[in-house]
Each structure stands twice: as structure tokens, then as C-alpha cells.
Design an enzyme around this catalytic site. Sequence first.
Site, PDB file in Angstrom:
ATOM      1  N   TYR A   1      -9.586 -11.127  -6.150  1.00 39.50           N
ATOM      2  CA  TYR A   1      -8.694 -11.174  -7.301  1.00 39.50           C
ATOM      3  C   TYR A   1      -8.926 -12.415  -8.143  1.00 39.50           C
ATOM      4  O   TYR A   1      -8.637 -12.418  -9.335  1.00 39.50           O
ATOM      5  CB  TYR A   1      -7.236 -11.113  -6.835  1.00 39.50           C
ATOM      6  CG  TYR A   1      -6.878  -9.787  -6.227  1.00 39.50           C
ATOM      7  CD1 TYR A   1      -6.679  -8.660  -7.016  1.00 39.50           C
ATOM      8  CD2 TYR A   1      -6.765  -9.640  -4.849  1.00 39.50           C
ATOM      9  CE1 TYR A   1      -6.377  -7.437  -6.450  1.00 39.50           C
ATOM     10  CE2 TYR A   1      -6.448  -8.420  -4.275  1.00 39.50           C
ATOM     11  CZ  TYR A   1      -6.256  -7.320  -5.081  1.00 39.50           C
ATOM     12  OH  TYR A   1      -5.955  -6.111  -4.523  1.00 39.50           O
TER      13      TYR A   1
ATOM     14  N   ARG B   1       0.858  -1.181   0.000  1.00 35.51           N
ATOM     15  CA  ARG B   1       0.000   0.000   0.000  1.00 35.51           C
ATOM     16  C   ARG B   1       0.898   1.235   0.000  1.00 35.51           C
ATOM     17  O   ARG B   1       2.022   1.200   0.499  1.00 35.51           O
ATOM     18  CB  ARG B   1      -0.896   0.027   1.237  1.00 35.51           C
ATOM     19  CG  ARG B   1      -1.801  -1.187   1.406  1.00 35.51           C
ATOM     20  CD  ARG B   1      -2.542  -1.130   2.729  1.00 35.51           C
ATOM     21  NE  ARG B   1      -3.428  -2.272   2.924  1.00 35.51           N
ATOM     22  CZ  ARG B   1      -3.079  -3.409   3.518  1.00 35.51           C
ATOM     23  NH1 ARG B   1      -1.840  -3.549   3.998  1.00 35.51           N
ATOM     24  NH2 ARG B   1      -3.937  -4.404   3.657  1.00 35.51           N
TER      25      ARG B   1
ATOM     26  N   LYS C   1      -1.493  -2.700   8.243  1.00 33.94           N
ATOM     27  CA  LYS C   1      -2.588  -2.278   9.110  1.00 33.94           C
ATOM     28  C   LYS C   1      -2.489  -2.989  10.457  1.00 33.94           C
ATOM     29  O   LYS C   1      -2.108  -4.152  10.530  1.00 33.94           O
ATOM     30  CB  LYS C   1      -3.936  -2.603   8.448  1.00 33.94           C
ATOM     31  CG  LYS C   1      -4.214  -1.758   7.205  1.00 33.94           C
ATOM     32  CD  LYS C   1      -5.567  -2.072   6.616  1.00 33.94           C
ATOM     33  CE  LYS C   1      -5.877  -1.177   5.431  1.00 33.94           C
ATOM     34  NZ  LYS C   1      -7.195  -1.467   4.830  1.00 33.94           N
TER      35      LYS C   1
ATOM     36  N   HIS D   1      -2.675   2.230  -5.633  1.00 34.05           N
ATOM     37  CA  HIS D   1      -3.492   1.046  -5.345  1.00 34.05           C
ATOM     38  C   HIS D   1      -3.715   0.221  -6.604  1.00 34.05           C
ATOM     39  O   HIS D   1      -3.865  -1.004  -6.542  1.00 34.05           O
ATOM     40  CB  HIS D   1      -4.824   1.467  -4.725  1.00 34.05           C
ATOM     41  CG  HIS D   1      -5.245   0.563  -3.608  1.00 34.05           C
ATOM     42  ND1 HIS D   1      -4.508   0.391  -2.449  1.00 34.05           N
ATOM     43  CD2 HIS D   1      -6.335  -0.248  -3.474  1.00 34.05           C
ATOM     44  CE1 HIS D   1      -5.115  -0.469  -1.652  1.00 34.05           C
ATOM     45  NE2 HIS D   1      -6.220  -0.874  -2.247  1.00 34.05           N
TER      46      HIS D   1
ATOM     47  N   HIS E   1      -3.116  -9.350   3.812  1.00 38.20           N
ATOM     48  CA  HIS E   1      -4.534  -9.487   4.135  1.00 38.20           C
ATOM     49  C   HIS E   1      -4.705 -10.427   5.326  1.00 38.20           C
ATOM     50  O   HIS E   1      -4.115 -11.507   5.357  1.00 38.20           O
ATOM     51  CB  HIS E   1      -5.315 -10.062   2.946  1.00 38.20           C
ATOM     52  CG  HIS E   1      -5.501  -9.093   1.824  1.00 38.20           C
ATOM     53  ND1 HIS E   1      -5.779  -9.493   0.532  1.00 38.20           N
ATOM     54  CD2 HIS E   1      -5.453  -7.739   1.801  1.00 38.20           C
ATOM     55  CE1 HIS E   1      -5.895  -8.419  -0.240  1.00 38.20           C
ATOM     56  NE2 HIS E   1      -5.710  -7.350   0.513  1.00 38.20           N
TER      57      HIS E   1
ATOM     58  N   ARG F   1      -0.914  -2.060  -6.831  1.00 38.82           N
ATOM     59  CA  ARG F   1      -1.129  -3.168  -5.879  1.00 38.82           C
ATOM     60  C   ARG F   1      -2.062  -4.216  -6.491  1.00 38.82           C
ATOM     61  O   ARG F   1      -1.791  -5.420  -6.414  1.00 38.82           O
ATOM     62  CB  ARG F   1      -1.706  -2.610  -4.580  1.00 38.82           C
ATOM     63  CG  ARG F   1      -2.047  -3.642  -3.500  1.00 38.82           C
ATOM     64  CD  ARG F   1      -2.423  -2.894  -2.217  1.00 38.82           C
ATOM     65  NE  ARG F   1      -3.099  -3.720  -1.231  1.00 38.82           N
ATOM     66  CZ  ARG F   1      -2.484  -4.475  -0.326  1.00 38.82           C
ATOM     67  NH1 ARG F   1      -1.167  -4.536  -0.311  1.00 38.82           N
ATOM     68  NH2 ARG F   1      -3.171  -5.163   0.571  1.00 38.82           N
TER      69      ARG F   1
END
Length: 302
Positions: A279, A143, A167, A244, A270, A247
Site C-alpha cells: 500500500y 475481508r 486467517k 476487497h 496481516h 479493503r
Amino acid sequence: MTGQIERFVTWLLVEKGYSVHTADSYRFDLVEFSRFCGEDAEPAAITAEQVQAFVGSLYPVNASASVARKLSAIRTFFRFLRREKILAADPVAGIVGPKLGRHIPSFLTVDEVFALLEAPTAVDRFWRRDRAIMELLYATGMRVSELVGCNLVDIDLTSEIVRVRGKGNRERLVPFGRMAREMLERYWPERDDLIMARIQRGREPERAALFLNGQGSRLSARSVERSIQMYGLRAGIGVEVTPHGLRHSFATHLLEMGADLRTVQELLGHVSLSTTQKYTHLNIDHLAKVYDQAHPQARSGS
């Protein structure tokens, strides 16, 4: 409610490791909800009907995704208050948000990525830095917030590995390959020049940061976004290019080349495999399109 909101935001930053940007987004949504309920309203007095009325008031001027985000902020806030034993009941429990369609991310073709990577040239002031940034984004699927948060010590050129803080302050190690390494090595002298120029101006440089701006400070995510958008236009790519988007391209191209979903999940950082599974839908759509264009039976309409 102001005091509880600030306590909640502090918890997000300190205990949960959320970014300042994310915490500010939660604060903004909760302040909006507080104003709707009344500035002096206390959380214990909030009812499910008030929450539903607030959600209903959002629809005329907000997209479903925005409504869902605001409801999620309120839901997390009241769960925090229950966790802290400030509330005995949760007024948001049982309230269902808007149904969102599955978002299929946009991505660039391999040729478009190569055109983008070659767009920075010697006429650009920071072309080595910008090329290194785009190579690293595409090579790792980071990111943009993770990229600008990288420090020099996070890069291991010998092993071609970068430590990424994602994150929730979760760390992962991601390989980046030869081209990204070469572009980073070309960027080092430019980075040294930026540090020396800042020192000569009598100011302390940002020595830790991997990527620096023209003032010798840590590069911002917005600056990266503007640069990539500009290079995308220069490369003649027909869609708006974003970090993004790189990404998404990283993940899509890996799956097209046979990478398994679990590996892509780990590389992207993730937590849930379901987040990565979008995806596979994109990949299936791509394969179906290629089939329709290439297969004789598809073309003949039989």
C-alpha cells in the site's frame, strides 16, 4: 495419495484453522497433481522431476499466479508429510516457482466510496443491511469472509469495536466509527423481521449471525460481492467494485491521511509487514500522479 491428501486437508481445517474454501482450494490443486503423477502414485515415490514436469505442464493454460499457488499447495503438502514423518525427503525442496510481479491493489477514491455508500435506497429490499455492510467493510478493512463470519456478539456498539476472526482463526479488535454504528442500528429492526419471518415458516433462524439473507440464514460472501458490484454500477463508478476493493480503499485512505504502516498492518490482520507495504507503493504512485497534475514545474515540463 488420496488418503494423505484428505489427512492434510483435515490438518488445515482443524489444526491450522483454515477456512473451508481455502482447504478446498488446496485439495483441488493436490488432486490435480495426483492425477498428473498417476492415481496410484504414493508420496514417497514422487520425485523432484515429476514435480518440475507438473509445474511445466501448467504454463500454457495457467497464469503465473495460478502456477505459484499450485506449487505452494504441493510444497505445503510435502512439508506436512515430513512433519508427520511419513516422508524422509522432500521432492519439492529446491524447486523455484514463477517470479511474480508486485501486485498493486486497486482502490476507490474517497468520492467514489461516498457515492457507493449512498447507492442503496428505500427501493432496495435490504438497503439498510447493505448500507451497514458497506459501511462496516470500509470502516474496518475487513475481508468479506471475515464480515459474513461475524456474529452479533462480536459487535460492541457502545465502544464501536468489532471482534474479527481472520486467517488462521486469529482474532483482532477493530474500531468502526459513528457512521457504521448508525447504519447497524438502522439494520437491527430489519434483522429482527427476518428472524421472525423464518420462525413463522417453521424453520430455525440463524440467531447468531450478524448479517442475514432473505431466508433468515447467514449471508454468504458471494451475495455480498454481487450486491456491492450492483451498487458500484448504480453509483457510476468506472471500475468493478468488490469487497476487497473496499479493503484496499480503507488501507490506502488511512495511509494518505497519515496513519503509520504498523497500525494499518494490525487493522488489516496481516501477519507480515511486507504484505502491508504494497500500500505504500500505491500511495507513492498516487502522490506522484497528484504532483504531476498539480505542480507548476511538473506541468511546464521543466
